[in-house]
Design an enzyme around this catalytic site. Structure first.
Site, PDB file in Angstrom:
ATOM      1  N   CYS A 254     -17.538  34.687  15.917  1.00  0.00           N
ATOM      2  CA  CYS A 254     -16.817  35.183  17.088  1.00  0.00           C
ATOM      3  C   CYS A 254     -16.955  36.704  17.155  1.00  0.00           C
ATOM      4  CB  CYS A 254     -15.360  34.743  17.072  1.00  0.00           C
ATOM      5  SG  CYS A 254     -14.470  35.086  15.534  1.00  0.00           S
ATOM      6  N   SER A 287     -15.685  35.593  11.534  1.00  0.00           N
ATOM      7  CA  SER A 287     -15.432  36.723  12.428  1.00  0.00           C
ATOM      8  C   SER A 287     -16.548  37.743  12.303  1.00  0.00           C
ATOM      9  CB  SER A 287     -14.108  37.393  12.067  1.00  0.00           C
ATOM     10  OG  SER A 287     -14.248  38.133  10.854  1.00  0.00           O
ATOM     11  N   ASP A 288     -16.801  38.487  13.389  1.00  0.00           N
ATOM     12  CA  ASP A 288     -17.614  39.689  13.240  1.00  0.00           C
ATOM     13  C   ASP A 288     -16.818  40.640  12.340  1.00  0.00           C
ATOM     14  OD1 ASP A 288     -19.633  41.540  13.469  1.00  0.00           O
ATOM     15  OD2 ASP A 288     -19.716  41.461  15.647  1.00  0.00           O
ATOM     16  N   CYS A 289     -17.516  41.561  11.719  1.00  0.00           N
ATOM     17  CA  CYS A 289     -16.905  42.281  10.602  1.00  0.00           C
ATOM     18  C   CYS A 289     -15.743  43.162  11.044  1.00  0.00           C
ATOM     19  CB  CYS A 289     -17.963  43.068   9.863  1.00  0.00           C
ATOM     20  SG  CYS A 289     -19.146  41.950   9.081  1.00  0.00           S
ATOM     21  N   SER A 291     -13.217  42.049  12.702  1.00  0.00           N
ATOM     22  CA  SER A 291     -12.683  41.630  14.002  1.00  0.00           C
ATOM     23  C   SER A 291     -11.207  41.276  13.942  1.00  0.00           C
ATOM     24  CB  SER A 291     -13.465  40.423  14.533  1.00  0.00           C
ATOM     25  OG  SER A 291     -14.718  40.795  15.008  1.00  0.00           O
TER      26      SER A 291
END
Length: 777
Positions: A254, A287-289, A291
């Site tokens: 995401c 998650s994107d880092c 996020s």
């Protein structure tokens, strides 16, 4: 040592030390030499994976579970489980962007293929899958040598909606069908075809409607993408659905942005309900880092960090790239915001993937792919594939009076000019690793002719014109001139969106002055990810040919030279529209609408009807091709399978049948046969693009790509190509409510210069007339 000899040295090192390093990795878990753990049930490979997963989770304390919710998952020594770094990248080769992979020792480099936007231009599904297979060979080899992980957060399948986006280069382009086919092909190559087992675990990112990094004071951490249900369903989500449903990807990431006011990593509708519920993801959601930290600290979506942790996990997030969940999840559980069962479910998805990778099966060298080692990285075959990929991705945009190919008999001396004429790392774009070696454009051209080299500019910013005079002199002395211009990661990259579409600085001046001074033919080579407005060069009669090479990878210079001198015949097609500068002058990147409206031009070739520099799908060849439609249906009856009540109320709307109310089986597939003849004097590879235009309605795309085939045809020969058109997949549209429907009436097919109509009519024989009243709830 010359750069182009480096790969030979690497290969010799790999061959000498291969066997030693294959055995160097300590088992991640279930070490057969560990008497304390080898008898545990989760270590028994004969037990079904879901049973092993539950056994392991049942042995963990809450604190141990929480430390496994983040990318740098902690070890559990009492159970014989090592720590694991989930974050590795393999966008177009094994990369060292993430902390899970490093180069050195027996693994000094890995094959660096062209950037994704370049290989997308090949329109070749088998090529994309083969690249994925090679990348995963090298990734497994590095894992066996203790230098990499097995979870790779690639590919990036976002839609290249706005030409200024700095990360557009990482994507397969602006078309959702093209992006979806790329995603599924590359994922299949990475993950292998060994049943439920995984060679490596791929990840499709960044879900969803993410295509803005930092534009005009708006960044991805604060951006709320306002997207209609129609645009989500028929554009932004299409590649992700293909990735999950067709590619069987093991993970989805995401994104940072919000979509319609909700952070994507905390929205159960798009995570739990869509990815896992509708599409049936067999894997984990990450998650994107940072996020999760962003949705709390930057977007202020929740009052407390514990609420943020609880919201994300309950929405369907299984793994946090970042420390947030490790810090705040226990508080969420203790405070009653989250159940331990929710944590268990998240862990079940991640541990299942690790077990499918064989990480709980003991000794790595005894497992499938356990024999791969240094000798399997940067092999001659892998590097040859990188060259072939670059050949296939190069697009010939202009070729007046057959300027190209150049001739070694007539063009003995070539002036090679421009800030990208002798570059190395520029050719591999972003999210790359350490390449096996490089062939620069200058080096490649030098294999065919004597060269005179002038940079013309100090870098692509090209802020001065002091070096243009020397470039003019070189062009006047040479038999031909090749200008290698464009962009690099200082102009377009992650967190760097462009302000406009023109060549930077004084590049246009350099090109025009050199072209005017040149004694022989002039070729402009554009090395860039995003499109540039080169209308001046397109319209300049002194510039005979234009090539777009994207970021062509480690062998880019060799591929460029092969195309320039006719050893390779270009067959690439643009995967994105090249707009004039005026298009973006008053168009905010923040407007996510795809369709044109009053005062709004629309996005991509599907909805934009204005002038372009070069259209989507454009690409020339050194030969010519002719198409003949040998077999095609003229009409088709669409069966309706629903109750009379549903038919009256929801099936038919605007003369279009709801896709879910028909039988979308193989009988809905229509065969199309096209004969492709090479009418020129040179063998070539032709990309057959098939577009459809639906009957008029509120969906109103200009036309939509529905399929493509790559075919090699020798001079004077003919090949027959079969294309399958599935009525539900290819002739459907999406209405304003986000519902996919099949319009009745005339659908127009466009195949090159051919047009053919297929008439669809509704077949009412399948309606259930005995169940025409809805049951009460």
């Amino acid at each position: 040592m010359p750069r182009h000899f480096l790969f030979l040295t690497f290969f010799l090192i790999f061959s000498c030390f291969g066997s030693r390093f294959v055995e160097s990795r300590v088992p991640f878990a279930c070490d057969p030499r560990n008497g304390l753990t080898r008898s545990l049930r989760f270590c028994r490979t004969s037990v079904p994976i879901h049973v092993r997963v539950q056994d392991l989770i049942g042995r963990l304390t809450l604190q141990e579970k929480i430390r496994l919710l983040v990318n740098n998952a902690a070890a559990v020594p009492r159970l014989g489980i090592q720590g694991y770094e989930w974050w590795s990248e393999a966008l177009h080769g094994v990369s060292n962007v993430g902390p899970g992979t490093k180069f050195g020792g027996a693994f000094p480099a890995a094959t660096s293929f062209p950037q994704v936007i370049t290989t997308a231009a090949a329109f070749n599904e088998s090529l994309w899958e083969e690249i994925g297979r090679v990348v995963s060979d090298e990734a497994r080899a590095m894992y066996n040598g203790g230098m990499a992980g097995l979870t790779y957060w690639s590919p990036n399948v976002n839609i290249f909606r706005d030409p200024r986006w700095g990360r557009g280069q990482e994507t397969p382009g602006e078309d959702p069908v093209l992006a979806g086919k790329y995603a599924a092909s590359y994922v299949r190559g990475l993950q292998g075809n060994t049943g439920s087992r995984l060679k490596v675990a791929a990840c499709c990112k960044h879900y969803t409607a993410y295509d803005l990094d930092n534009w005009n004071g708006v960044d991805r951490y604060h951006f709320n993408a306002r997207v209609s249900k129609q645009d989500l369903e028929d554009t932004y989500n299409v590649p992700f659905k293909a990735c999950v449903v067709e590619g069987k990807v093991a993970s989805v990431m995401c994104s940072y942005n919000q979509v319609n006011g909700k952070p994507t990593c905390a929205d159960p509708d798009i995570l739990k309900n869509t990815i896992r519920g509708q599409w049936r993801l067999d894997g984990y959601i990450v998650s994107d880092c940072d996020s999760v930290g962003v949705l709390y600290n930057t977007q202020h979506y929740t009052r407390t960090p514990e609420e943020a942790a609880a919201d994300a996990i309950k929405a369907g997030l299984d793994l946090d790239c970042g420390p947030f969940l490790a810090i705040h999840t226990e508080g969420a559980v203790r405070g009653g915001l989250l159940r331990e069962e929710d944590v268990n479910l998240a862990l079940a998805y991640t541990i299942t993937v690790q077990m499918r990778l064989g990480m709980f099966d003991g000794e790595p060298s005894a497992q499938p792919f356990g024999n791969l080692g240094p000798r399997d990285v940067c092999t001659p075959a892998h590097q040859q594939l990188a060259l072939q990929a670059a050949h296939q991705g190069i697009v010939l945009l202009k070729n007046s009076a057959r300027t190209l190919p150049l001739s070694t008999l007539r063009h003995h001396t070539v002036a090679v000019i421009g800030p990208n004429s002798d570059v190395t790392v520029t050719m591999i774009g972003n999210y790359a690793g350490v390449a096996c070696g490089y062939t620069t454009p200058l080096q490649g051209i030098s294999r065919y002719a004597k060269t005179i080299h002038q940079a013309g500019c100090l870098g692509v910013a090209c802020n001065g014109n002091q070096l243009i005079g020397a470039a003019e002199v070189a062009a006047h002395q040479a038999d031909a001139t090749v200008l290698v211009m464009g962009l690099d990661q200082s102009i377009e990259a992650e967190f760097i969106d462009r302000a406009g579409l023109l060549l930077p600085g004084r590049q246009q001046e350099l090109v025009s002055r050199v072209a005017k001074a040149s004694r022989g033919p002039v070729v402009l080579v554009l090395m860039c990810g995003g499109p540039v407005d080169v209308s001046f060069a397109k319209n300049d009669p002194k510039i005979g040919a234009i090539l777009w090479v994207g970021y062509p990878g480690q062998a880019g210079g060799a591929a460029i030279a092969d195309v320039l001198f006719g050893r390779a015949n270009p067959g690439g097609k643009l995967p994105m529209t090249w707009y004039p500068q005026d298009y973006v002058a008053r168009l905010p990147m923040t407007d996510m609408r795809m369709r044109a409206a009053r005062g709004y031009p629309g996005r991509t070739y599907r909805f934009y009807k204005g002038p372009v520099v070069f259209p989507f799908g454009h690409g020339m060849s050194y030969t010519t091709f002719a198409h003949t439609l040998s077999k095609a249906p003229n009409q088709f009856s669409v069966p309706i399978a629903t109750s009379l009540y549903a038919f009256k109320n929801t099936t038919i709307s605007s003369n279009a049948i709801r896709v879910t109310h028909t039988n979308c089986n193989d009988a809905m597939s229509l065969g199309l046969h096209v004969d492709v003849k090479n009418t020129g004097d040179m063998a070539g590879t032709h990309t057959l693009l098939v577009f459809t235009k639906p009957p008029a309605g509120n969906w109103s795309p200009n036309k939509q790509l529905i399929g493509f085939k790559k075919v090699h045809v020798t001079a004077g020969a003919q090949q027959s190509v079969r294309l399958d058109i599935h009525v539900c997949k290819h002739l459907s549209v999406v209405d304003k409510f986000g519902i996919r429907r099949i319009p009745m009436g005339e659908h127009s097919l466009h195949i090159g210069d051919l047009k053919h109509s297929i008439s669809l009519q509704a077949n009412l024989e399948g309606i259930n007339f005995n169940n025409d009243v809805p049951s009460l709830p």
